[in-house]
Scaffold this active site. Structure first.
Site, PDB file in Angstrom:
ATOM      1  N   GLU A 259      12.765  33.975 -60.396  1.00  0.00           N
ATOM      2  CA  GLU A 259      13.744  32.928 -60.628  1.00  0.00           C
ATOM      3  C   GLU A 259      14.717  33.475 -62.016  1.00  0.00           C
ATOM      4  O   GLU A 259      15.786  32.850 -61.846  1.00  0.00           O
ATOM      5  CB  GLU A 259      13.212  31.566 -61.071  1.00  0.00           C
ATOM      6  CG  GLU A 259      12.528  30.982 -59.847  1.00  0.00           C
ATOM      7  CD  GLU A 259      11.923  29.418 -60.400  1.00  0.00           C
ATOM      8  OE1 GLU A 259      12.531  28.495 -60.210  1.00  0.00           O
ATOM      9  OE2 GLU A 259      10.720  29.378 -60.756  1.00  0.00           O
ATOM     10  N   ASP A 337      13.765  21.910 -52.802  1.00  0.00           N
ATOM     11  CA  ASP A 337      13.301  22.204 -54.015  1.00  0.00           C
ATOM     12  C   ASP A 337      13.204  20.702 -54.857  1.00  0.00           C
ATOM     13  O   ASP A 337      12.049  20.325 -54.968  1.00  0.00           O
ATOM     14  CB  ASP A 337      14.389  23.071 -54.964  1.00  0.00           C
ATOM     15  CG  ASP A 337      13.464  23.641 -56.151  1.00  0.00           C
ATOM     16  OD1 ASP A 337      12.273  23.676 -56.351  1.00  0.00           O
ATOM     17  OD2 ASP A 337      14.320  24.362 -57.185  1.00  0.00           O
TER      18      ASP A 337
END
Length: 394
Positions: A259, A337
């Site tokens: 990420e 998400d």
């Protein structure tokens, strides 16, 4: 200084202008607070609606995917999918309305998202609220055309970890029936993944406690475990034994991966662990060596288009690594998400992918169907869900 010059130059009139300037800057007592609230709501509403309002074709295509009921969601966080009205109600009851309004008006870069989650956790702070939010999230995904849903969440001490798990599973059953349903009735089947949070679970024993809860509640709808939270906190060495135990007990494993930049060593260790799925992999695909390792591993990747763009991990949809992984034939699935945090839905993610990468409706449906190969549920549920998708698109 600006206010002082205005007063000095304008006398009484300047004072009036100064007061107006102060009000415009957010002062003005109760009136100023009301004004700030109105502005925050307007900004939030504009942000929520802007993308689809500017692109009617995308909105229509998303609605068509929702009607087709072919959705498979494998990466969604319970607290990131809370309904906005519910969050405002819970915040007001806890004296956090102003903090909530600021969150609604804030940007959604990656670090800001972790701050937003702190607010959500402060609002969803008891078993009743958590059960309600879980039920509503399932209902919203079903309404958006999802056939199968895996929600992930971190058991929290403020409620009590085991009580937290029981509240989430109760909400799941409220929405979908016993153990989250099996799809045999043609309705949504949902399951839970318990997440180890890198900040909260800051030692190996806390991580192991979450794994033990996942093992204990396997028969009630927990199907896997996940490593999530701020990627700059904690080290994989702290968690690896816990995830090995989860794997040994038949739980699915997923790791948030790549990420942020400068985490190459950990990403390589994640791939070497061979989890059942990896989340995001934004920076993994930008390193040629890591990309080769990922492609060779064939580990399915959970891709979240809007999340990665809004957190500024990707410059835009066209630059997203969806295209690179898909063209390489790597197993992927589209996910949301956090639907509330990023103001999206699964059908909208499908529409964005179709629009951006030139995919047909059939290609999107095929992708969602293949995602069931990566789901953590048992084979009977997979067969039921696949039959439901075929029946709804035939």
């Amino acid at each position: 200084e600006e206010v002082g010059r205005d007063v000095g130059a304008g006398g009484v009139g300047g004072g009036v202008r100064a007061r107006r300037l102060m009000a415009n800057r957010g002062g003005g007592g109760a009136r100023g607070r009301r004004r700030r609230r109105r502005r925050a709501r307007r900004r939030a509403t504009a942000r929520m609606r802007s993308d689809d309002a500017k692109n009617d074709a995308r909105a229509r295509r998303a609605a068509a995917f929702a009607r087709a009921r072919c959705g498979v969601e494998l990466h969604a966080h319970v607290n990131g999918c809370v309904r906005e009205d519910t969050l405002l109600e819970l915040a007001a009851a806890r004296g956090l309305e102003r903090e909530c309004e600021r969150a609604l008006a804030s940007d959604r870069d990656l670090l800001a998202c972790f701050e937003i989650f702190k607010l959500v956790h402060a609002c969803v702070d008891d078993a009743a609220a958590l059960r309600r939010v879980t039920r509503e999230v399932c209902e919203d995904f079903a309404r958006d055309g999802a056939r199968y849903l895996e929600l992930r969440t971190t058991p929290k001490e403020q409620i009590g970890k085991e009580r937290y798990v029981e509240a989430v599973l109760s909400g799941l059953e409220d929405a979908c029936g016993r153990c989250g349903g099996d799809g045999a009735d043609g309705e949504l089947a949902a399951r839970i993944i318990l997440s180890v949070d890198r900040a909260r679970d800051d030692d190996a024993s806390k991580a192991m406690e979450t794994i033990d809860l996942a093992i204990k509640y396997k028969e009630r709808g927990v199907v896997g475990v996940d490593l999530s939270g701020s990627p700059v906190v904690g080290h994989w060495d702290r968690y690896v034994a816990a995830f090995e135990k989860a794997r040994a007990h038949g739980l699915g494993t997923s790791l948030h991966n790549g990420e942020v930049a400068n985490t190459e060593a950990e990403q390589r260790a994640f791939i070497a662990f061979r989890p059942d799925r990896l989340g995001h992999c934004v920076y993994t695909v930008r390193d040629e060596s890591l990309l080769r390792d990922l492609l060779a591993s064939k580990i399915p990747v959970e891709l979240c288009l809007t999340s990665n763009v809004k957190t500024r991990s990707c410059a835009g949809f066209a630059e997203h690594h969806f295209a690179k992984l898909r063209s390489a034939g790597h197993p992927i699935c589209l996910c949301t998400d956090d639907t509330w945090v990023f103001q999206t839905s699964l059908s909208r993610e499908y529409a964005i992918a179709a629009e951006t990468f030139g995919l047909t409706d059939d290609e999107i449906r095929d992708m969602s169907t293949r995602a069931m190969d990566f789901a953590f549920c048992d084979e009977d549920v997979k067969l039921n869900v696949l039959a439901n998708i075929r029946n709804s698109t035939s």
